[in-house]
Design a protein around this motif. Sequence first.
Motif, short mmCIF file in Angstrom:
data_model
loop_
_atom_site.label_atom_id
_atom_site.label_comp_id
_atom_site.label_asym_id
_atom_site.label_seq_id
_atom_site.Cartn_x
_atom_site.Cartn_y
_atom_site.Cartn_z
N LYS A 275 51.62 39.91 42.58
CA LYS A 275 51.12 38.99 41.57
C LYS A 275 51.56 37.57 41.92
CE LYS A 275 50.80 42.06 37.56
NZ LYS A 275 51.23 42.28 36.17
N SER A 276 50.66 36.63 41.68
CA SER A 276 50.99 35.22 41.92
C SER A 276 50.68 34.45 40.65
CB SER A 276 50.16 34.68 43.09
OG SER A 276 48.79 34.66 42.75
N SER A 277 50.74 33.14 40.75
CA SER A 277 50.44 32.31 39.58
C SER A 277 48.98 32.46 39.16
CB SER A 277 50.73 30.84 39.89
OG SER A 277 50.00 30.42 41.04
N HIS A 278 48.13 32.90 40.09
CA HIS A 278 46.73 33.15 39.77
C HIS A 278 46.45 34.64 39.91
CE1 HIS A 278 45.87 28.92 39.59
NE2 HIS A 278 46.23 28.73 40.84
N GLU A 279 46.19 35.31 38.80
CA GLU A 279 45.89 36.74 38.85
C GLU A 279 44.64 37.01 39.68
OE1 GLU A 279 44.76 40.42 35.80
OE2 GLU A 279 45.48 38.50 35.01
N GLU A 280 43.73 36.00 39.75
CA GLU A 280 42.49 36.18 40.50
C GLU A 280 42.73 36.40 41.98
OE1 GLU A 280 43.18 33.70 38.52
OE2 GLU A 280 41.64 33.51 36.96
N GLU A 281 43.94 36.05 42.47
CA GLU A 281 44.21 36.17 43.90
C GLU A 281 44.89 37.49 44.27
OE1 GLU A 281 46.26 32.83 45.46
OE2 GLU A 281 44.70 31.40 44.91
N GLN A 282 45.26 38.29 43.29
CA GLN A 282 45.93 39.55 43.60
C GLN A 282 44.91 40.61 44.01
OE1 GLN A 282 47.94 41.48 40.36
NE2 GLN A 282 49.26 42.69 41.71
N ILE A 283 45.22 41.32 45.10
CA ILE A 283 44.35 42.38 45.59
C ILE A 283 44.95 43.72 45.18
CG2 ILE A 283 43.37 43.46 47.65
CD1 ILE A 283 43.60 40.72 49.03
N THR A 284 44.18 44.53 44.47
CA THR A 284 44.66 45.83 44.02
C THR A 284 43.64 46.92 44.33
OG1 THR A 284 43.67 45.73 41.81
CG2 THR A 284 45.83 44.69 42.09
N PHE A 285 44.12 48.15 44.28
CA PHE A 285 43.27 49.33 44.48
C PHE A 285 42.10 49.32 43.51
CE2 PHE A 285 41.99 53.66 43.67
CZ PHE A 285 42.13 54.35 44.86
N ASP A 286 42.39 49.10 42.23
CA ASP A 286 41.35 49.15 41.19
C ASP A 286 40.32 48.04 41.37
OD1 ASP A 286 42.36 51.40 39.83
OD2 ASP A 286 43.85 50.16 38.82
N LYS A 287 40.77 46.85 41.75
CA LYS A 287 39.82 45.75 41.95
C LYS A 287 38.88 46.04 43.12
CE LYS A 287 42.56 41.89 40.08
NZ LYS A 287 43.19 40.59 40.41
N ILE A 288 39.41 46.60 44.19
CA ILE A 288 38.58 46.92 45.35
C ILE A 288 37.57 48.00 44.98
CG2 ILE A 288 38.60 48.02 47.62
CD1 ILE A 288 41.18 46.52 48.21
N LEU A 289 38.01 49.03 44.28
CA LEU A 289 37.13 50.14 43.91
C LEU A 289 36.01 49.67 42.98
CD1 LEU A 289 36.50 53.16 44.05
CD2 LEU A 289 38.10 53.49 42.14
N SER A 290 36.36 48.92 41.96
CA SER A 290 35.34 48.47 41.01
C SER A 290 34.37 47.48 41.66
CB SER A 290 35.99 47.84 39.77
OG SER A 290 36.75 46.69 40.12
N ALA A 291 34.89 46.58 42.52
CA ALA A 291 34.03 45.61 43.19
C ALA A 291 33.03 46.30 44.13
CB ALA A 291 34.87 44.60 43.97
N ALA A 292 33.51 47.29 44.87
CA ALA A 292 32.62 48.01 45.79
C ALA A 292 31.54 48.76 45.03
CB ALA A 292 33.43 48.97 46.65
N THR A 293 31.93 49.40 43.93
CA THR A 293 30.98 50.19 43.16
C THR A 293 29.93 49.31 42.50
OG1 THR A 293 32.71 51.82 42.72
CG2 THR A 293 30.76 51.90 41.33
N TYR A 294 30.35 48.20 41.90
CA TYR A 294 29.42 47.31 41.20
C TYR A 294 28.56 46.51 42.18
CZ TYR A 294 27.71 43.33 38.52
OH TYR A 294 26.91 42.36 37.97
N SER A 295 29.20 45.90 43.18
CA SER A 295 28.48 45.00 44.08
C SER A 295 27.49 45.73 44.98
CB SER A 295 29.46 44.21 44.95
OG SER A 295 30.27 43.38 44.16
N PHE A 296 27.76 47.00 45.29
CA PHE A 296 26.90 47.74 46.22
C PHE A 296 26.40 49.04 45.60
CE2 PHE A 296 29.59 44.94 48.68
CZ PHE A 296 28.65 44.31 49.49
N ILE A 297 26.17 48.99 44.31
CA ILE A 297 25.71 50.19 43.60
C ILE A 297 24.38 50.67 44.14
CG2 ILE A 297 24.68 48.81 41.75
CD1 ILE A 297 25.54 51.04 39.81
N TYR A 298 23.51 49.74 44.55
CA TYR A 298 22.19 50.16 45.03
C TYR A 298 22.26 50.94 46.34
CZ TYR A 298 17.11 50.02 44.99
OH TYR A 298 15.79 50.39 44.93
N PRO A 299 22.91 50.43 47.40
CA PRO A 299 22.98 51.23 48.63
C PRO A 299 23.81 52.50 48.48
CG PRO A 299 24.32 49.25 48.84
CD PRO A 299 23.51 49.09 47.59
#
Length: 696
Positions: A275-299
Amino acid sequence: MTIPTWQFLERPARAEDYSENDTTEQLFAGPTADRTELAVSLVRETIQNALDARLDDNSQVKVRFTLSSKALNNKRAEYWTNGLEYHLGQVQASSGTQKILPEISEFITKNRVQSGLNYLLVEDFNTHGLVGATDRVIRSNSEDVKDENWHYFMFAKGKTNKGAGMQGSWGYGKTVCHAASGSHCFIALTQRDTDKRELVMGKTRLYSHQLESGNDSFPEGYFALPTRDFDSLKPWQPAENTEVIDRFKKDFGVVRESGVEPGTSIAILWPKFEKSSHEEEQITFDKILSAATYSFIYPLVEQKLEVEVVENGRKPVTVNSETIEQVIAEEIEWDETGENSRDYILKFFNMIWLQRTSNSEERLELKLPIEYQKDAGKTPGRGAGRTAMYREMISPHAEFIRNKLSRQATEDSAVVLRVPVEMYDDLDEGDPNWQTSYFDVVLRKNDQSDEEGGDYYVRDYLTISGMDRIKSRKGYMAFVYVSSGSWSDGSDPMGSPRLSEMLRLSEPPAHTEWQPDSKYVAHFRNADSRIRFVNAAASDIISIIEEKEKKPGMWQNKLAGVFGVASDEEGTDVRTPTKPRGPVISRQNNWVVEPRSDGNGVAVRFSPNEKSVMPDSILLEVHTQIEKPNGIGKYHDSLDFDFIDDLGEVKMESSDCVFEVVKPNAIQLSELNEGFAFELSGLNESWDYVFTTSVV
């Protein structure tokens, strides 16, 4: 044996091939990055690059993210950080003469190089790998560069070799690998399907600093084989001996059979897991999973993509066409409400299935109005023209659509529409004529009619994540899909390469919206109107099917430019031409509606009235006057003005009240205090407008 090391070139050698200090990676990091979190940007850029490099249109690309919080010990880490610590120290020493990003300064100050090496491994399979020349600099203005992926990934910034049918367009996406690292470092292993070579090389983007020679360096550094040949056009050389390759695979946990599994494995060093001063910059398992599922739901649904997310001490999750529904329902922590909630994403998933499986008998295939068939170049435009075009296409089907959408909570409660639009590309020398492109719109009614609307947009296989057009349309959901046809199996004749390519070029680097004013689409005729036509599709269609059956009202007073004309709706109408034609004022309860003094716009102001109580809120609707098709007269239309399209041009100011755009053509004023005022300006001076106010 010669081993690779971190090296920087002296300036001004080969200056034309390297850029000055910049913070390009900040396009994809932190809260100012086009509203996109770092983890989301990383997922979107790496997966879209993998899909663009797929072996063929029938291959299923696999992408694996491995989060290794367990660091390599110093002895193993030293091999991959060889030479880096010196350059980091020189960068820190230069902080007195140049501004250093806080994250780089913190990394150096905490001496992270000596505290072990953790990593984030991003791998793709069933792709071509980074093919192309490795022994020379590529000149994009004089060569065919479409197969020069090695050069464009490792050396080019702000340039791309991707063309139509691809997802990337800016050449900046690869910099997200720097942004994801606390040291801006990554090392890549690629296995190429063309020549079966396996190559290892790394890259960092730091800052210009002083080298041992006393000369300044370029900001880019490379983990590559040593070279002193700085004045030639020969770039840094990758390592490709077995010892380096086997060591990379062992240390970073790569399972890729040599000569059999082409693709690329990127080890991002010291990733931003903490975690840093900006939560938007933290990389987590859940963020990667949700981003992949939402951003590439069609393929994922199309069986073109499989994503696996792995982390020490946690059960791996695989997302593909068979598991995606279960992953959405059980594995991801979505928002509680809104279009990013679990319920909405599941319905988005179901709308994709409906769009994919509907045939010509099951969907409504709209027809261009006669006037557009006769004149393909006629511009659908914004406002009145666009709405009139949609109304003519939708009206014959409006009752059917309303009946379909009224069947809530059933599989038959949605409708698929195929919408035509004429396209002309001045750069298409092969067929310079107007061509009809198509896009699909799926509409459904949500079970909860009081919930805000949710809409989703996909171009080919990438979800365009920043579009929000029907939020105020409570109870509705929409899915808009545009396909180039370049990666489908040919079973769907929808492929519209011109429309898809225009939208691709209109997107910003993070691919979050389709921008009508993009300068990169100028070679498409009337591009801005075409983009607005697609953007407003769901909103306009919903407005049309919600219209009550009524004839356009004739003005009781036909004299153009007279204010204060009575309306057959509750409230007050003020009609304003291009220039003011008289100080006429209309009053209603505790407010007055009047044209601005310069004639461009309208003002709603407090007006004391002892007999009336201040309302909770006021609805201000904006209409334009348009000629009826038979030329009888003029009438105002509830859909022919769109704040959502025109927010970049229209100016709104308020005092002692708050305002919100609640419909494409309506603003709601609330929290009204005595003395409140609201002004709307910046309208098109060539049009006449009608302003209607009513109590909400």
